[in-house]
Design an enzyme around this catalytic site. Structure first.
Site, PDB file in Angstrom:
ATOM      1  N   GLU A   1     -11.744  -1.675  -8.311  1.00  0.00           N
ATOM      2  CA  GLU A   1     -11.105  -0.483  -7.745  1.00  0.00           C
ATOM      3  C   GLU A   1     -10.783   0.569  -8.809  1.00  0.00           C
ATOM      4  O   GLU A   1      -9.900   1.401  -8.630  1.00  0.00           O
ATOM      5  CB  GLU A   1      -9.826  -0.868  -6.985  1.00  0.00           C
ATOM      6  CG  GLU A   1     -10.028  -1.867  -5.869  1.00  0.00           C
ATOM      7  CD  GLU A   1     -10.797  -1.311  -4.662  1.00  0.00           C
ATOM      8  OE1 GLU A   1     -11.526  -0.310  -4.822  1.00  0.00           O
ATOM      9  OE2 GLU A   1     -10.679  -1.900  -3.587  1.00  0.00           O
TER      10      GLU A   1
ATOM     11  N   HIS B   1      -2.005  -1.112  -6.270  1.00  0.00           N
ATOM     12  CA  HIS B   1      -2.711  -1.260  -4.987  1.00  0.00           C
ATOM     13  C   HIS B   1      -2.480  -2.680  -4.494  1.00  0.00           C
ATOM     14  O   HIS B   1      -2.693  -3.643  -5.237  1.00  0.00           O
ATOM     15  CB  HIS B   1      -4.212  -1.012  -5.170  1.00  0.00           C
ATOM     16  CG  HIS B   1      -5.037  -1.480  -4.008  1.00  0.00           C
ATOM     17  ND1 HIS B   1      -4.821  -1.036  -2.717  1.00  0.00           N
ATOM     18  CD2 HIS B   1      -6.059  -2.374  -3.922  1.00  0.00           C
ATOM     19  CE1 HIS B   1      -5.682  -1.633  -1.904  1.00  0.00           C
ATOM     20  NE2 HIS B   1      -6.444  -2.455  -2.606  1.00  0.00           N
TER      21      HIS B   1
ATOM     22  N   HIS C   1      -2.488  -5.434  -0.791  1.00  0.00           N
ATOM     23  CA  HIS C   1      -2.890  -5.644   0.602  1.00  0.00           C
ATOM     24  C   HIS C   1      -1.662  -6.168   1.348  1.00  0.00           C
ATOM     25  O   HIS C   1      -1.799  -7.003   2.231  1.00  0.00           O
ATOM     26  CB  HIS C   1      -4.030  -6.659   0.705  1.00  0.00           C
ATOM     27  CG  HIS C   1      -5.270  -6.270  -0.042  1.00  0.00           C
ATOM     28  ND1 HIS C   1      -6.306  -7.151  -0.258  1.00  0.00           N
ATOM     29  CD2 HIS C   1      -5.646  -5.098  -0.599  1.00  0.00           C
ATOM     30  CE1 HIS C   1      -7.275  -6.537  -0.941  1.00  0.00           C
ATOM     31  NE2 HIS C   1      -6.887  -5.294  -1.168  1.00  0.00           N
TER      32      HIS C   1
ATOM     33  N   TYR D   1      15.796   5.155   0.805  1.00  0.00           N
ATOM     34  CA  TYR D   1      14.958   4.722  -0.314  1.00  0.00           C
ATOM     35  C   TYR D   1      13.471   4.877  -0.038  1.00  0.00           C
ATOM     36  O   TYR D   1      12.685   5.047  -0.966  1.00  0.00           O
ATOM     37  CB  TYR D   1      15.329   3.303  -0.786  1.00  0.00           C
ATOM     38  CG  TYR D   1      16.338   3.386  -1.891  1.00  0.00           C
ATOM     39  CD1 TYR D   1      17.643   3.793  -1.618  1.00  0.00           C
ATOM     40  CD2 TYR D   1      15.986   3.173  -3.223  1.00  0.00           C
ATOM     41  CE1 TYR D   1      18.567   3.950  -2.629  1.00  0.00           C
ATOM     42  CE2 TYR D   1      16.913   3.323  -4.238  1.00  0.00           C
ATOM     43  CZ  TYR D   1      18.195   3.711  -3.942  1.00  0.00           C
ATOM     44  OH  TYR D   1      19.093   3.883  -4.951  1.00  0.00           O
TER      45      TYR D   1
ATOM     46  N   HIS E   1      -7.138  -1.451   4.953  1.00  0.00           N
ATOM     47  CA  HIS E   1      -7.269  -2.044   3.623  1.00  0.00           C
ATOM     48  C   HIS E   1      -5.904  -2.283   2.965  1.00  0.00           C
ATOM     49  O   HIS E   1      -5.555  -3.424   2.691  1.00  0.00           O
ATOM     50  CB  HIS E   1      -8.183  -1.156   2.766  1.00  0.00           C
ATOM     51  CG  HIS E   1      -8.501  -1.706   1.418  1.00  0.00           C
ATOM     52  ND1 HIS E   1      -9.461  -1.167   0.607  1.00  0.00           N
ATOM     53  CD2 HIS E   1      -7.981  -2.733   0.726  1.00  0.00           C
ATOM     54  CE1 HIS E   1      -9.523  -1.839  -0.524  1.00  0.00           C
ATOM     55  NE2 HIS E   1      -8.628  -2.806  -0.476  1.00  0.00           N
TER      56      HIS E   1
HETATM   57  P1  13P Z   1     -10.323  -6.667  -7.735  1.00  0.00           P
HETATM   58  O1  13P Z   1     -10.171  -8.157  -7.812  1.00  0.00           O
HETATM   59  O2  13P Z   1     -11.657  -6.198  -8.209  1.00  0.00           O
HETATM   60  O3  13P Z   1      -9.155  -5.975  -8.431  1.00  0.00           O
HETATM   61  O4  13P Z   1     -10.234  -6.256  -6.204  1.00  0.00           O
HETATM   62  C1  13P Z   1      -9.146  -6.739  -5.438  1.00  0.00           C
HETATM   63  C2  13P Z   1      -8.760  -5.790  -4.368  1.00  0.00           C
HETATM   64  O5  13P Z   1      -7.603  -5.707  -4.044  1.00  0.00           O
HETATM   65  C3  13P Z   1      -9.805  -4.981  -3.715  1.00  0.00           C
HETATM   66  O6  13P Z   1      -9.236  -3.966  -2.964  1.00  0.00           O
END
Ligand code: 13P
Length: 210
Positions: free
Chosen positions: A73, A92, A94, A119, A160
């Site tokens: 990423e 980033h 998930h 917050y 995502h």
């Molecule tokens: P990477 O392991 O390449 O960092 O990817 C993980 C991820 O969160 C993809 O969106």
């Protein structure tokens, strides 16, 4: 902070995010701006088990110059860090609830989570753009993220997960945590007629805390 201190902090915060379920498996990646380039979590690494000496290093032109191969990423992180010169780090995740909102919201929406708490407004800000879906690691996502990052500290990638920036690594992690908990609240209160902060209350927070 020195580069070594930042490497250690990255490992500590990654482990903390992982231990509390903000990241599972090898999901998520983090980047930190350095005077001479960037640190980035390696691809396929777990945030729970980062090793300071194996963290990827990229030079000021984003070429890989040390440590393990960087996250796929890298385009996402580059998009934000070049759009926001004041940002020192990007997280980033998930994380479940923010990702759920990213599955419900339409790409193009700018505020898929209402300003329920101070917050959220203080850490994430007024807007949270929803970016269209791109395959993980797809370089095509860079322009959309770059454009959105010019006016937003954080965004949701459709189906995502969240991308969150902060002045420092610690700030970016705090904002990512606040975003996830706000998403959880928003889902918990969906359809219940919860009271959001008023426009005047939001403005008061932003003018007081920046
Ligand atoms: P990477 O392991 O390449 O960092 O990817 C993980 C991820 O969160 C993809 O969106």
């Amino acid at each position: 902070m020195t580069e070594n201190e930042l490497r250690d902090l990255l490992c500590e915060l990654g482990a903390s995010l992982f231990a509390r379920g903000y990241s599972v498996g090898s999901a998520g990646n983090i980047s930190v701006r350095l005077p001479d380039g960037y640190l980035m979590t390696p691809t396929n690494s777990s945030l729970g088990r980062l090793k300071a000496e194996r963290i990827s290093k990229l030079d000021a032109g984003w070429a890989h110059v040390g440590g393990d191969k960087p996250s796929k990423e890298v385009f996402m992180h580059r998009a934000v860090l070049t759009a926001r010169p004041d940002a020192g780090a990007v997280v980033h995740l998930h994380s479940t609830h923010a990702t759920a909102i990213g599955c419900l919201a339409e790409p193009g929406e700018s505020a898929p989570i209402p300003p329920l708490t101070p917050y959220f407004v203080m850490r994430v800000g007024r807007s949270l753009p929803v970016i269209p879906y791109y395959r993980p690691g797809d370089a095509a996502m860079e322009p959309a993220i770059h454009e959105a990052a010019k006016s937003a500290r954080a965004m949701l990638l459709a189906n995502h997960g969240p991308v969150v920036s902060g002045k420092t690594l610690m700030d970016a992690v705090y904002a990512a945590e606040e975003l996830e908990e706000s998403a959880r609240l928003a889902l918990m209160l969906r359809g219940a007629g919860a009271r959001a902060l008023t426009g005047a209350q939001v403005e008061d927070l932003l003018s007081t805390f920046g």
